[in-house]
Every structure is written in structure tokens, then in C-alpha cells.
Design a protein around this motif. Structure first.
Motif, PDB file in Angstrom:
ATOM      1  N   ILE A   6     -53.051  14.071 -44.828  1.00 17.01           N
ATOM      2  CA  ILE A   6     -53.778  12.867 -45.206  1.00 17.01           C
ATOM      3  C   ILE A   6     -54.350  13.074 -46.590  1.00 17.01           C
ATOM      4  O   ILE A   6     -55.053  14.042 -46.849  1.00 17.01           O
ATOM      5  CB  ILE A   6     -54.908  12.557 -44.197  1.00 17.01           C
ATOM      6  N   ARG A   7     -53.999  12.160 -47.476  1.00 17.82           N
ATOM      7  CA  ARG A   7     -54.570  12.194 -48.822  1.00 17.82           C
ATOM      8  C   ARG A   7     -55.741  11.229 -48.816  1.00 17.82           C
ATOM      9  O   ARG A   7     -55.577  10.042 -48.591  1.00 17.82           O
ATOM     10  CB  ARG A   7     -53.524  11.788 -49.852  1.00 17.82           C
ATOM     11  N   LYS A   8     -56.909  11.758 -49.071  1.00 18.78           N
ATOM     12  CA  LYS A   8     -58.129  10.972 -48.919  1.00 18.78           C
ATOM     13  C   LYS A   8     -58.365   9.953 -50.030  1.00 18.78           C
ATOM     14  O   LYS A   8     -58.940   8.921 -49.798  1.00 18.78           O
ATOM     15  CB  LYS A   8     -59.327  11.907 -48.818  1.00 18.78           C
ATOM     16  N   SER A   9     -57.906  10.238 -51.256  1.00 19.05           N
ATOM     17  CA  SER A   9     -58.169   9.255 -52.306  1.00 19.05           C
ATOM     18  C   SER A   9     -56.927   9.057 -53.161  1.00 19.05           C
ATOM     19  O   SER A   9     -56.250  10.010 -53.529  1.00 19.05           O
ATOM     20  CB  SER A   9     -59.346   9.683 -53.174  1.00 19.05           C
ATOM     21  N   VAL A  10     -56.626   7.817 -53.402  1.00 18.89           N
ATOM     22  CA  VAL A  10     -55.531   7.436 -54.281  1.00 18.89           C
ATOM     23  C   VAL A  10     -56.143   6.525 -55.336  1.00 18.89           C
ATOM     24  O   VAL A  10     -56.735   5.493 -55.000  1.00 18.89           O
ATOM     25  CB  VAL A  10     -54.419   6.683 -53.505  1.00 18.89           C
ATOM     26  N   PRO A  11     -56.038   6.903 -56.608  1.00 16.37           N
ATOM     27  CA  PRO A  11     -56.640   6.043 -57.634  1.00 16.37           C
ATOM     28  C   PRO A  11     -55.907   4.703 -57.724  1.00 16.37           C
ATOM     29  O   PRO A  11     -54.680   4.670 -57.823  1.00 16.37           O
ATOM     30  CB  PRO A  11     -56.476   6.851 -58.927  1.00 16.37           C
ATOM     31  N   LEU A  12     -56.651   3.619 -57.626  1.00 16.35           N
ATOM     32  CA  LEU A  12     -56.100   2.268 -57.723  1.00 16.35           C
ATOM     33  C   LEU A  12     -56.842   1.503 -58.804  1.00 16.35           C
ATOM     34  O   LEU A  12     -58.066   1.446 -58.808  1.00 16.35           O
ATOM     35  CB  LEU A  12     -56.246   1.528 -56.388  1.00 16.35           C
ATOM     36  N   ASN A  13     -56.079   0.907 -59.699  1.00 17.30           N
ATOM     37  CA  ASN A  13     -56.710   0.064 -60.717  1.00 17.30           C
ATOM     38  C   ASN A  13     -56.842  -1.358 -60.164  1.00 17.30           C
ATOM     39  O   ASN A  13     -56.339  -1.652 -59.067  1.00 17.30           O
ATOM     40  CB  ASN A  13     -55.924   0.127 -62.039  1.00 17.30           C
ATOM     41  N   PRO A  14     -57.502  -2.249 -60.883  1.00 16.12           N
ATOM     42  CA  PRO A  14     -57.693  -3.607 -60.362  1.00 16.12           C
ATOM     43  C   PRO A  14     -56.377  -4.324 -60.024  1.00 16.12           C
ATOM     44  O   PRO A  14     -56.315  -5.062 -59.031  1.00 16.12           O
ATOM     45  CB  PRO A  14     -58.437  -4.322 -61.492  1.00 16.12           C
ATOM     46  N   ASP A  15     -55.322  -4.109 -60.811  1.00 14.10           N
ATOM     47  CA  ASP A  15     -54.032  -4.731 -60.498  1.00 14.10           C
ATOM     48  C   ASP A  15     -53.467  -4.198 -59.189  1.00 14.10           C
ATOM     49  O   ASP A  15     -52.892  -4.950 -58.395  1.00 14.10           O
ATOM     50  CB  ASP A  15     -53.023  -4.490 -61.632  1.00 14.10           C
ATOM     51  N   ASP A  16     -53.617  -2.887 -58.954  1.00 17.48           N
ATOM     52  CA  ASP A  16     -53.156  -2.287 -57.701  1.00 17.48           C
ATOM     53  C   ASP A  16     -53.901  -2.882 -56.511  1.00 17.48           C
ATOM     54  O   ASP A  16     -53.305  -3.202 -55.482  1.00 17.48           O
ATOM     55  CB  ASP A  16     -53.370  -0.771 -57.710  1.00 17.48           C
ATOM     56  N   ILE A  17     -55.207  -3.011 -56.658  1.00 17.81           N
ATOM     57  CA  ILE A  17     -56.038  -3.552 -55.570  1.00 17.81           C
ATOM     58  C   ILE A  17     -55.658  -4.990 -55.277  1.00 17.81           C
ATOM     59  O   ILE A  17     -55.514  -5.389 -54.115  1.00 17.81           O
ATOM     60  CB  ILE A  17     -57.537  -3.419 -55.915  1.00 17.81           C
ATOM     61  N   HIS A  18     -55.438  -5.773 -56.328  1.00 19.21           N
ATOM     62  CA  HIS A  18     -55.019  -7.167 -56.151  1.00 19.21           C
ATOM     63  C   HIS A  18     -53.669  -7.227 -55.440  1.00 19.21           C
ATOM     64  O   HIS A  18     -53.482  -8.007 -54.497  1.00 19.21           O
ATOM     65  CB  HIS A  18     -54.949  -7.885 -57.499  1.00 19.21           C
ATOM     66  N   ALA A  19     -52.718  -6.397 -55.867  1.00 23.24           N
ATOM     67  CA  ALA A  19     -51.388  -6.391 -55.254  1.00 23.24           C
ATOM     68  C   ALA A  19     -51.481  -5.959 -53.793  1.00 23.24           C
ATOM     69  O   ALA A  19     -50.823  -6.545 -52.921  1.00 23.24           O
ATOM     70  CB  ALA A  19     -50.451  -5.470 -56.024  1.00 23.24           C
ATOM     71  N   LEU A  20     -52.275  -4.940 -53.506  1.00 25.25           N
ATOM     72  CA  LEU A  20     -52.431  -4.472 -52.137  1.00 25.25           C
ATOM     73  C   LEU A  20     -53.035  -5.565 -51.252  1.00 25.25           C
ATOM     74  O   LEU A  20     -52.601  -5.764 -50.117  1.00 25.25           O
ATOM     75  CB  LEU A  20     -53.295  -3.204 -52.105  1.00 25.25           C
ATOM     76  N   THR A  21     -53.997  -6.286 -51.787  1.00 24.67           N
ATOM     77  CA  THR A  21     -54.593  -7.401 -51.040  1.00 24.67           C
ATOM     78  C   THR A  21     -53.545  -8.467 -50.766  1.00 24.67           C
ATOM     79  O   THR A  21     -53.431  -8.972 -49.643  1.00 24.67           O
ATOM     80  CB  THR A  21     -55.777  -8.004 -51.827  1.00 24.67           C
ATOM     81  N   GLU A  22     -52.749  -8.810 -51.772  1.00 22.76           N
ATOM     82  CA  GLU A  22     -51.711  -9.829 -51.598  1.00 22.76           C
ATOM     83  C   GLU A  22     -50.629  -9.349 -50.624  1.00 22.76           C
ATOM     84  O   GLU A  22     -50.115 -10.132 -49.827  1.00 22.76           O
ATOM     85  CB  GLU A  22     -51.087 -10.211 -52.935  1.00 22.76           C
ATOM     86  N   LEU A  23     -50.308  -8.066 -50.679  1.00 21.22           N
ATOM     87  CA  LEU A  23     -49.312  -7.517 -49.744  1.00 21.22           C
ATOM     88  C   LEU A  23     -49.752  -7.692 -48.299  1.00 21.22           C
ATOM     89  O   LEU A  23     -48.934  -7.905 -47.412  1.00 21.22           O
ATOM     90  CB  LEU A  23     -49.099  -6.025 -50.011  1.00 21.22           C
ATOM     91  N   ARG A  24     -51.045  -7.609 -48.068  1.00 21.54           N
ATOM     92  CA  ARG A  24     -51.578  -7.680 -46.706  1.00 21.54           C
ATOM     93  C   ARG A  24     -51.998  -9.081 -46.300  1.00 21.54           C
ATOM     94  O   ARG A  24     -52.368  -9.314 -45.154  1.00 21.54           O
ATOM     95  CB  ARG A  24     -52.772  -6.730 -46.581  1.00 21.54           C
ATOM     96  N   THR A  25     -51.899 -10.054 -47.223  1.00 24.28           N
ATOM     97  CA  THR A  25     -52.291 -11.433 -46.925  1.00 24.28           C
ATOM     98  C   THR A  25     -51.062 -12.214 -46.468  1.00 24.28           C
ATOM     99  O   THR A  25     -50.100 -12.354 -47.231  1.00 24.28           O
ATOM    100  CB  THR A  25     -52.912 -12.106 -48.163  1.00 24.28           C
ATOM    101  N   PRO A  26     -51.079 -12.710 -45.224  1.00 18.47           N
ATOM    102  CA  PRO A  26     -49.911 -13.444 -44.716  1.00 18.47           C
ATOM    103  C   PRO A  26     -49.528 -14.630 -45.603  1.00 18.47           C
ATOM    104  O   PRO A  26     -50.380 -15.264 -46.226  1.00 18.47           O
ATOM    105  CB  PRO A  26     -50.370 -13.925 -43.340  1.00 18.47           C
ATOM    106  N   ASP A  27     -48.231 -14.877 -45.654  1.00 17.42           N
ATOM    107  CA  ASP A  27     -47.649 -16.021 -46.348  1.00 17.42           C
ATOM    108  C   ASP A  27     -47.803 -15.987 -47.866  1.00 17.42           C
ATOM    109  O   ASP A  27     -47.701 -17.024 -48.524  1.00 17.42           O
ATOM    110  CB  ASP A  27     -48.205 -17.346 -45.800  1.00 17.42           C
TER     111      ASP A  27
END
Length: 102
Positions: A6-27
Motif C-alpha cells: 500500500i502506497r500511502k501518498s500519491v502526489p496529485l495536482n489540481p488537474d489530477d484531483i479534478h480528473a479523479l473526481t470526474e472519473l468517479r462521477t456517474p455519467d
């Protein structure tokens, strides 16, 4: 049994966070695209954020491995001379003839 780390921390920039949110948002476009890619790869849809990150890692790793194979095949093909190609062509023809006989 495989060992899972288990890797406890992965650096995410604001674009990564936005993309991850969109990936998990249905439709959303990214969510639908992820579903298609996961289905093609035979992977389950992620149920949480860490599973989504893992799915992206697996898909990305497979894409890199595939590209490495393609690069290797291209290098091999470039190394063949006319005689090598003629032998391969002859072998393919013989296999077709043998397959037709069976």
C-alpha cells in the motif's frame, strides 16, 4: 499468494484531483470512458477513490507494456533482411497449405 503493498501518498495536482473526481462521477465523459476501458481489460469498476487510482495504474501499466512490445516488434522487423522475410513468407504459405489439407 501475491504480496500487495500500500502506497500511502500519491502526489496529485489540481488537474489530477479534478480528473479523479470526474472519473468517479456517474455519467461524465471520463467515467464512461473508464468503464469502457475497464470492460475491455476485464477489470471491475472501482468502488472508491483508491480503487479508481489503482485501475488507472493498471490501465496505464498495460498501455506502457503494450507500447514496449510494439517497439520491440518494430525493432525486430527492422532487423530482418530480405532473406529472413522470404523464409517467413514461405513458412506462412506452408502453414496455410498444411491447414487446408487438415
Amino acid at each position: 499468494m501475491s504480496e500487495t503493498k500500500i502506497r500511502k501518498s500519491v502526489p496529485l495536482n489540481p488537474d489530477d484531483i479534478h480528473a479523479l473526481t470526474e472519473l468517479r462521477t456517474p455519467d461524465t465523459g471520463l467515467n464512461e470512458a473508464l468503464k469502457v476501458l475497464l470492460a475491455k481489460a476485464g477489470l471491475p469498476e472501482p468502488g472508491n477513490e483508491s480503487a479508481a487510482l489503482h485501475a488507472l495504474l493498471v490501465l496505464g501499466r498495460r498501455a506502457v507494456e503494450e507500447q514496449a512490445q510494439l517497439t520491440g516488434y518494430a525493432a525486430y522487423a527492422a532487423s530482418l533482411d530480405d532473406e529472413d522475410r522470404a523464409v517467413a513468407k514461405s513458412m506462412r504459405r506452408r502453414r496455410r497449405i498444411a491447414d487446408d489439407v487438415v
